[in-house]
Design a protein around this motif. Sequence first.
Motif, PDB file in Angstrom:
ATOM      1  N   PRO A 195       1.101  30.158  43.993  1.00 17.07           N
ATOM      2  CA  PRO A 195       1.589  28.770  44.068  1.00 17.07           C
ATOM      3  C   PRO A 195       1.704  28.284  45.513  1.00 17.07           C
ATOM      4  CG  PRO A 195       2.877  30.020  42.485  1.00 17.07           C
ATOM      5  CD  PRO A 195       1.983  31.002  43.177  1.00 17.07           C
ATOM      6  N   GLU A 196       2.071  29.176  46.432  1.00 21.33           N
ATOM      7  CA  GLU A 196       2.213  28.797  47.841  1.00 21.33           C
ATOM      8  C   GLU A 196       0.869  28.387  48.440  1.00 21.33           C
ATOM      9  OE1 GLU A 196       5.494  30.964  46.354  1.00 21.33           O
ATOM     10  OE2 GLU A 196       3.399  31.650  46.507  1.00 21.33           O
ATOM     11  N   LYS A 197      -0.171  29.175  48.164  1.00 22.25           N
ATOM     12  CA  LYS A 197      -1.503  28.831  48.660  1.00 22.25           C
ATOM     13  C   LYS A 197      -2.027  27.568  47.988  1.00 22.25           C
ATOM     14  CE  LYS A 197      -3.262  33.324  50.206  1.00 22.25           C
ATOM     15  NZ  LYS A 197      -4.368  34.313  50.054  1.00 22.25           N
ATOM     16  N   ALA A 198      -1.711  27.407  46.705  1.00 26.23           N
ATOM     17  CA  ALA A 198      -2.154  26.209  45.980  1.00 26.23           C
ATOM     18  C   ALA A 198      -1.471  24.964  46.544  1.00 26.23           C
ATOM     19  CB  ALA A 198      -1.842  26.355  44.490  1.00 26.23           C
ATOM     20  N   GLN A 199      -0.196  25.087  46.905  1.00 26.38           N
ATOM     21  CA  GLN A 199       0.517  23.954  47.500  1.00 26.38           C
ATOM     22  C   GLN A 199      -0.070  23.588  48.859  1.00 26.38           C
ATOM     23  OE1 GLN A 199       4.541  25.666  46.982  1.00 26.38           O
ATOM     24  NE2 GLN A 199       5.105  23.762  45.966  1.00 26.38           N
TER      25      GLN A 199
END
Length: 224
Positions: free
Chosen positions: A197-201
Motif C-alpha cells: 500500500p505504501e508503494k501504491a500510495q
Amino acid sequence: MTLDEAISSLRRGEFVLLYDSGKRENEVDMVVAAQFVTPEHISRMRQNAGGLICLAIEDSFAKSLNLQYMHNILSQSGDIDSDSKKMIMGTAPYGDHPTFSISINHRKTYTGITDKDRALTIKEMAQLYHSDDAKNQFITSFATPGHVPLLLASNGLLAKRQGHTEMSVYLAQLANLTPVTAICEMMDGQTYSALTPEKAQKFAKEYAIPFIDGKELLEFSKVR
C-alpha cells in the motif's frame, strides 16, 4: 485524496487505486469504469499493475445473464470425478469465496488477448447492462472460454463481502455509472509480490490518481 475525488476520476474515465485490507488480500487494484475502457487503459493496467485484468459485474446483472460462480459450476459438473473436485476452492486463504465466473471474449475479437481485443470485450459488456435483451445478446455476442475473467459481486455488496469486486462496483454505483468495472492487481517487479500500500500510495501521488482505503469505503457504506 477524498472519496469525492475518486468518484470524479471514475466519471472522467480515469483510474482509481483501491486497497482492500491487511486482513484480506492486502492488495491494491487499479480500477476504471468499464464503460470508458480503451486499449490505452488495458495497456496501462498491464504495464503499471501487472496482475490479472478482470471484469467485475453487479449481482442483478449477473443473474440476468444466468452467470454462476466457477467453483459452483465445477462442483455441479458431472464430467469431473469426485477426487478431482477436491481441487475446487470454496474459500480463499483470506476467508472469502472466490468471485470468479466464466471468462469471455467478444465474438468480434481475434485472439482476445490484445489490448484492443480486451478493451472491446470489456466495453461491450458494460453496454450490455443497458440492453432489454441482455441474455440473448450475451449468448450471441460473446464466447467462452476467453481472455476476460468475469467476477460476480455479491448481492448486498459490502454488507456481504468486502473484496475488490464489491468495492469497485460500489464505487461505480456511487458515481452513478454502469456497475461494471475493470480491475487489476498491482504487482511489484522488485519483490515479485503484491505492491505494498505504501508503494501504491507513492505511485498514486506521482501520477495524481486517487487512492481509496477499503476501510474508509466500508465505513462510508455503513453510514449510508
